[in-house]
Design a protein around this motif. Structure first.
Motif, PDB file in Angstrom:
ATOM      1  N   LYS A  58      54.084   6.959  -5.314  1.00  0.00           N
ATOM      2  CA  LYS A  58      52.756   7.108  -4.738  1.00  0.00           C
ATOM      3  C   LYS A  58      52.053   5.781  -4.501  1.00  0.00           C
ATOM      4  O   LYS A  58      51.029   5.738  -3.831  1.00  0.00           O
ATOM      5  N   PHE A  59      52.563   4.693  -5.054  1.00  0.00           N
ATOM      6  CA  PHE A  59      51.866   3.421  -4.913  1.00  0.00           C
ATOM      7  C   PHE A  59      52.244   2.669  -3.639  1.00  0.00           C
ATOM      8  O   PHE A  59      51.695   1.633  -3.359  1.00  0.00           O
ATOM      9  N   ASN A  60      53.218   3.168  -2.898  1.00  0.00           N
ATOM     10  CA  ASN A  60      53.668   2.407  -1.727  1.00  0.00           C
ATOM     11  C   ASN A  60      53.703   3.311  -0.506  1.00  0.00           C
ATOM     12  O   ASN A  60      54.686   3.973  -0.248  1.00  0.00           O
ATOM     13  N   GLU A  83      40.237   4.045  -2.149  1.00  0.00           N
ATOM     14  CA  GLU A  83      41.264   4.325  -3.147  1.00  0.00           C
ATOM     15  C   GLU A  83      41.140   3.328  -4.288  1.00  0.00           C
ATOM     16  O   GLU A  83      41.019   2.120  -4.062  1.00  0.00           O
ATOM     17  N   TYR A  85      42.278   0.903  -7.156  1.00  0.00           N
ATOM     18  CA  TYR A  85      43.431   0.013  -7.357  1.00  0.00           C
ATOM     19  C   TYR A  85      44.194  -0.251  -6.053  1.00  0.00           C
ATOM     20  O   TYR A  85      45.417  -0.384  -6.052  1.00  0.00           O
ATOM     21  N   TYR A  86      43.456  -0.352  -4.946  1.00  0.00           N
ATOM     22  CA  TYR A  86      44.127  -0.571  -3.661  1.00  0.00           C
ATOM     23  C   TYR A  86      44.852  -1.910  -3.636  1.00  0.00           C
ATOM     24  O   TYR A  86      45.988  -1.995  -3.154  1.00  0.00           O
ATOM     25  N   GLU A  88      46.094  -3.580  -6.101  1.00  0.00           N
ATOM     26  CA  GLU A  88      47.297  -3.495  -6.931  1.00  0.00           C
ATOM     27  C   GLU A  88      48.418  -2.785  -6.182  1.00  0.00           C
ATOM     28  O   GLU A  88      49.590  -3.147  -6.289  1.00  0.00           O
ATOM     29  N   ARG A  89      48.046  -1.786  -5.399  1.00  0.00           N
ATOM     30  CA  ARG A  89      49.054  -1.035  -4.665  1.00  0.00           C
ATOM     31  C   ARG A  89      49.715  -1.869  -3.578  1.00  0.00           C
ATOM     32  O   ARG A  89      50.930  -1.805  -3.381  1.00  0.00           O
ATOM     33  N   TYR A  92      52.131  -4.219  -5.131  1.00  0.00           N
ATOM     34  CA  TYR A  92      53.359  -3.501  -5.468  1.00  0.00           C
ATOM     35  C   TYR A  92      54.223  -3.295  -4.222  1.00  0.00           C
ATOM     36  O   TYR A  92      55.450  -3.484  -4.246  1.00  0.00           O
ATOM     37  N   LYS A 279      45.963  10.948  -4.915  1.00  0.00           N
ATOM     38  CA  LYS A 279      45.866   9.687  -4.174  1.00  0.00           C
ATOM     39  C   LYS A 279      44.455   9.133  -4.228  1.00  0.00           C
ATOM     40  O   LYS A 279      44.236   7.953  -4.495  1.00  0.00           O
TER      41      LYS A 279
END
Length: 292
Positions: A58-60, A83, A85-86, A88-89, A92, A279
């Motif tokens: 879900k993070f990518n 969103e 922690y955008y 951080e995503r 990643y 999400k």
């Protein structure tokens, strides 16, 4: 003033449905050339777990992952709603792109630069500009100079800056744009914000977009699906906005966990799926399921 025939498809729809096709690379290449600041030629659109949006990662969620003629990787994503922690995503996503494209037995010289371009329709934070660029630079603590490194290319030693190797992040804060579009960059952001493309535009990619992204060139079925997408975006924004306001009204320090549950419940009751609620709340699918 343009007529009905001058209505253009939103970029977030085009990027998922149209710009992945080789015949439309010229639109995408123009967009990238303007935002990266050098001519870009797309060699291929790449598939990965990220841009196929698999549920276990879900993070990518990358809308387009492309390789240019220099072997560099370009990630493009459109984000309609806020969103947690955008940043951080996207970090990643970049890290994953790097590791996906270096194989066992390769040397580190095979690591390619990655560009991450985010088109954001929400307020990611405080800042006066509509365009922010992040690059790695190594600055002397005492001398304030920039470090230049030595690398070997085709048997020859060359000087490189870290910015030529490390990822580059480009954040386009669409809603913050309020200028009269004059430059190619401004024309592109104006299109991203309002769907307007000047008839006499010379901006790379926009001339082609005027021909290829016309709303009334779609079939009836395609237009129906597109209109439903627009409705979903508006409903999503309304639901999230109302839910957040309700949560904030109740969400003092001691009650934030409960407030988040209320937000999730509101999302679900207003038609969002479990995956969408996860999400937009920053929770896992399992956590959302437990709240149901």
């Amino acid at each position: 003033m343009g007529g009905l025939k001058d209505r253009y498809i939103r970029f977030d729809w085009a990027i998922k449905r149209l710009l992945r096709q080789k015949a439309n690379f010229d639109v995408l290449e123009g967009f990238l050339t303007v935002f990266i600041g050098e001519e870009v030629k797309i060699v291929e659109i790449l598939e990965s777990e990220g841009n196929q949006q698999t549920p276990d990662d879900k993070f990518n969620r990358v809308d387009i992952k492309a390789r240019n003629s220099k072997g560099e990787i370009i990630l493009v994503e459109v984000q309609n709603t806020s969103e947690l922690y955008y940043l951080e995503r996207i970090l990643y996503g970049v890290a994953k792109a790097i590791t996906e494209h270096i194989h066992l037995g390769d040397t580190y010289k095979e690591v390619k630069k990655v560009y991450s371009i985010s088109i954001l329709y929400f307020d990611i934070g405080k800042g006066a500009d509509y365009l922010y660029v992040g690059q790695n630079k190594f600055i002397g603590v005492h001398t304030n100079d920039q470090l230049v490194i030595t690398a070997k290319e085709k048997g020859v030693l060359v000087q490189k800056s870290p910015a030529e190797i490390f990822p580059e992040y480009i954040l386009v804060r669409v809603n913050e744009f309020d200028k009269v579009a004059v430059t190619p960059l401004e024309e592109w952001v104006a299109y991203l914000k309002s769907g307007v493309i000047k008839e006499n535009t010379t901006a790379p990619g926009l001339q082609e977009a005027r021909k290829k992204l016309q709303y009334y060139s779609m079939t009836d079925a395609e237009r129906y699906a597109y209109d439903e997408h627009l409705n979903a975006v508006m409903i999503q924004n309304d639901v999230l906005g109302n839910a957040r306001e309700e949560g904030l009204a109740e969400g003092r320090a001691e009650g934030r966990a409960e407030a988040k549950k209320d937000i999730v419940k509101s999302m679900l009751s207003n038609g969002l799926s479990v995956e969408q609620a996860a999400k937009y709340s920053g929770l896992t699918v399992e956590e959302v399921e437990s709240i149901k």
